[in-house]
Design a protein around this motif. Structure first.
Motif, PDB file in Angstrom:
ATOM      1  N   ASP A 168       0.847  -1.185   0.000  1.00 58.64           N
ATOM      2  CA  ASP A 168       0.000   0.000   0.000  1.00 58.64           C
ATOM      3  C   ASP A 168       0.889   1.244   0.000  1.00 58.64           C
ATOM      4  N   LYS A 169       1.098   1.816  -1.173  1.00 62.23           N
ATOM      5  CA  LYS A 169       2.010   2.948  -1.293  1.00 62.23           C
ATOM      6  C   LYS A 169       1.433   4.235  -0.724  1.00 62.23           C
ATOM      7  N   VAL A 170       0.131   4.236  -0.471  1.00 64.64           N
ATOM      8  CA  VAL A 170      -0.490   5.390   0.188  1.00 64.64           C
ATOM      9  C   VAL A 170      -0.246   5.344   1.694  1.00 64.64           C
ATOM     10  N   ALA A 171       0.074   4.158   2.209  1.00 65.35           N
ATOM     11  CA  ALA A 171       0.307   3.967   3.644  1.00 65.35           C
ATOM     12  C   ALA A 171       1.764   3.586   3.902  1.00 65.35           C
ATOM     13  N   ASP A 172       2.692   4.380   3.338  1.00 61.28           N
ATOM     14  CA  ASP A 172       4.128   4.174   3.564  1.00 61.28           C
ATOM     15  C   ASP A 172       4.600   2.784   3.157  1.00 61.28           C
ATOM     16  N   SER A 173       4.003   2.264   2.079  1.00 68.30           N
ATOM     17  CA  SER A 173       4.376   0.951   1.521  1.00 68.30           C
ATOM     18  C   SER A 173       4.185  -0.193   2.504  1.00 68.30           C
ATOM     19  N   ALA A 174       3.193  -0.057   3.374  1.00 69.26           N
ATOM     20  CA  ALA A 174       2.870  -1.142   4.308  1.00 69.26           C
ATOM     21  C   ALA A 174       2.367  -2.355   3.532  1.00 69.26           C
ATOM     22  N   LYS A 175       2.742  -3.553   4.000  1.00 64.06           N
ATOM     23  CA  LYS A 175       2.257  -4.782   3.386  1.00 64.06           C
ATOM     24  C   LYS A 175       0.963  -5.217   4.069  1.00 64.06           C
ATOM     25  N   LYS A 176      -0.044  -5.488   3.254  1.00 59.82           N
ATOM     26  CA  LYS A 176      -1.353  -5.883   3.756  1.00 59.82           C
ATOM     27  C   LYS A 176      -1.859  -7.062   2.939  1.00 59.82           C
ATOM     28  N   VAL A 177      -2.934  -7.675   3.394  1.00 57.73           N
ATOM     29  CA  VAL A 177      -3.561  -8.777   2.665  1.00 57.73           C
ATOM     30  C   VAL A 177      -4.968  -8.338   2.265  1.00 57.73           C
ATOM     31  N   GLU A 178      -5.298  -8.526   0.992  1.00 57.91           N
ATOM     32  CA  GLU A 178      -6.627  -8.158   0.510  1.00 57.91           C
ATOM     33  C   GLU A 178      -7.637  -9.203   0.985  1.00 57.91           C
ATOM     34  N   GLU A 179      -8.537  -8.794   1.851  1.00 56.82           N
ATOM     35  CA  GLU A 179      -9.496  -9.718   2.440  1.00 56.82           C
ATOM     36  C   GLU A 179     -10.886  -9.592   1.837  1.00 56.82           C
ATOM     37  N   THR A 180     -11.116  -8.570   1.027  1.00 56.16           N
ATOM     38  CA  THR A 180     -12.446  -8.352   0.474  1.00 56.16           C
ATOM     39  C   THR A 180     -12.559  -8.971  -0.923  1.00 56.16           C
ATOM     40  N   PRO A 181     -13.757  -9.404  -1.308  1.00 54.09           N
ATOM     41  CA  PRO A 181     -13.920  -9.972  -2.659  1.00 54.09           C
ATOM     42  C   PRO A 181     -13.854  -8.917  -3.755  1.00 54.09           C
ATOM     43  N   LEU A 182     -14.135  -7.659  -3.395  1.00 51.62           N
ATOM     44  CA  LEU A 182     -14.102  -6.574  -4.366  1.00 51.62           C
ATOM     45  C   LEU A 182     -13.230  -5.445  -3.844  1.00 51.62           C
ATOM     46  N   VAL A 183     -12.265  -5.017  -4.649  1.00 55.89           N
ATOM     47  CA  VAL A 183     -11.438  -3.862  -4.309  1.00 55.89           C
ATOM     48  C   VAL A 183     -12.180  -2.614  -4.774  1.00 55.89           C
ATOM     49  N   THR A 184     -12.503  -1.728  -3.846  1.00 55.01           N
ATOM     50  CA  THR A 184     -13.165  -0.474  -4.194  1.00 55.01           C
ATOM     51  C   THR A 184     -12.175   0.673  -4.073  1.00 55.01           C
ATOM     52  N   LEU A 185     -12.535   1.807  -4.666  1.00 56.45           N
ATOM     53  CA  LEU A 185     -11.626   2.953  -4.725  1.00 56.45           C
ATOM     54  C   LEU A 185     -12.351   4.214  -4.253  1.00 56.45           C
ATOM     55  N   PRO A 186     -12.609   4.324  -2.946  1.00 57.39           N
ATOM     56  CA  PRO A 186     -13.329   5.501  -2.436  1.00 57.39           C
ATOM     57  C   PRO A 186     -12.441   6.732  -2.283  1.00 57.39           C
ATOM     58  N   SER A 187     -11.132   6.536  -2.383  1.00 58.72           N
ATOM     59  CA  SER A 187     -10.167   7.632  -2.252  1.00 58.72           C
ATOM     60  C   SER A 187      -8.890   7.213  -2.973  1.00 58.72           C
ATOM     61  N   PHE A 188      -7.839   8.038  -2.867  1.00 62.76           N
ATOM     62  CA  PHE A 188      -6.563   7.766  -3.526  1.00 62.76           C
ATOM     63  C   PHE A 188      -6.089   6.344  -3.233  1.00 62.76           C
ATOM     64  N   VAL A 189      -5.855   5.573  -4.302  1.00 61.20           N
ATOM     65  CA  VAL A 189      -5.395   4.188  -4.186  1.00 61.20           C
ATOM     66  C   VAL A 189      -4.149   4.011  -5.038  1.00 61.20           C
ATOM     67  N   ASP A 190      -3.102   3.429  -4.449  1.00 65.47           N
ATOM     68  CA  ASP A 190      -1.866   3.105  -5.167  1.00 65.47           C
ATOM     69  C   ASP A 190      -1.305   1.837  -4.540  1.00 65.47           C
ATOM     70  N   ARG A 191      -1.592   0.689  -5.162  1.00 63.66           N
ATOM     71  CA  ARG A 191      -1.241  -0.601  -4.568  1.00 63.66           C
ATOM     72  C   ARG A 191      -0.551  -1.503  -5.587  1.00 63.66           C
ATOM     73  N   ILE A 192       0.402  -2.280  -5.106  1.00 62.78           N
ATOM     74  CA  ILE A 192       1.009  -3.347  -5.894  1.00 62.78           C
ATOM     75  C   ILE A 192       0.536  -4.669  -5.315  1.00 62.78           C
ATOM     76  N   TYR A 193      -0.321  -5.376  -6.039  1.00 62.54           N
ATOM     77  CA  TYR A 193      -0.749  -6.711  -5.625  1.00 62.54           C
ATOM     78  C   TYR A 193       0.303  -7.700  -6.125  1.00 62.54           C
ATOM     79  N   VAL A 194       0.965  -8.343  -5.192  1.00 60.04           N
ATOM     80  CA  VAL A 194       2.148  -9.145  -5.500  1.00 60.04           C
ATOM     81  C   VAL A 194       1.741 -10.478  -6.113  1.00 60.04           C
TER      82      VAL A 194
END
Length: 216
Positions: free
Chosen positions: A101-127
């Motif tokens: 999550d490059k919007v959150a200081d490149s923190a590593k997270k796991v996508e837990e939702t079935p749908l990725v939504t974009l309610p605000s600035f999104v910049d992610r690398i899904y590995v």
């Protein structure tokens, strides 16, 4: 070097344009030059093949090491997909993926939702996790399909696990050449080998492919 690399700021050559009853294709090329070597001192050739048919658009980027020494690289197709409204757009097919999550200081997270939504600035690398094609879908209001997207990557003869970048800047991060409210009408879903640098030996090639199927 600029953030998006030497290829984005260089002038490409149109190598070939062909039309047939089945498809229209265009091949663009870029090779190293004194100008590129000032920014990235390696020998290379890039080939960008675009194929349009009645039902799909395919983009293939091929990088070849034309020198006598290996080099490290990454690359990414910057695909802007037109959508009716970003706030009602979602992306399926990324559940369970670790993302940066490059919007959150490149923190590593796991996508837990079935749908990725974009309610605000999104910049992610899904590995990427497994070699082979990675299918995702871009959806609109109430899950209406907008695009089916097939992403692939390879190094030499071996398929690779392809990363997927999801990006929309909203107003706060919109670049100068993309003034608001342009962000409301697109989403970037981009295949790449960008989570880490990859080595490319002399005379070897890497390929990145994205195939888009739009829905009416």
């Amino acid at each position: 070097m600029a953030q998006h690399g030497v290829a984005r700021i260089s002038t490409w050559s149109v190598e070939k344009v062909e039309d047939s009853a089945e498809a229209s294709t265009a091949l663009l090329t870029l090779s190293d030059s004194p100008e590129t070597r000032e920014k990235w001192n390696h020998s290379f050739k890039l080939e960008y093949l675009v194929t349009l048919t009645a039902v799909s658009l395919t983009m293939k980027l091929k990088a070849t090491n034309t020198g006598d020494a290996p080099f490290s690289f990454n690359f990414l197709l910057h695909t802007y997909l037109k959508v009716p409204e970003i706030s009602t757009t979602s992306i399926s097919g990324l559940t369970g993926r670790t993302y940066i999550d490059k919007v959150a200081d490149s923190a590593k997270k796991v996508e837990e939702t079935p749908l990725v939504t974009l309610p605000s600035f999104v910049d992610r690398i899904y590995v990427g996790t497994a070699a082979g094609p990675k299918d995702v879908a871009v959806l609109g209001v109430e899950g209406k399909p907008l695009f089916a997207v097939v992403n692939e990557a390879s190094l030499g003869k071996d398929q690779q696990a392809v990363d997927v970048v999801v990006w929309n800047p909203y107003e706060g991060a919109s670049p100068g050449d993309l003034p608001p409210p342009a962000y409301k009408e697109f989403v970037c879903v981009e295949p790449g080998l960008v989570n880490a640098f990859h080595g490319l030996p002399p005379s070897q090639s890497a390929e990145l492919t994205q195939k888009l199927f739009p829905f009416a």
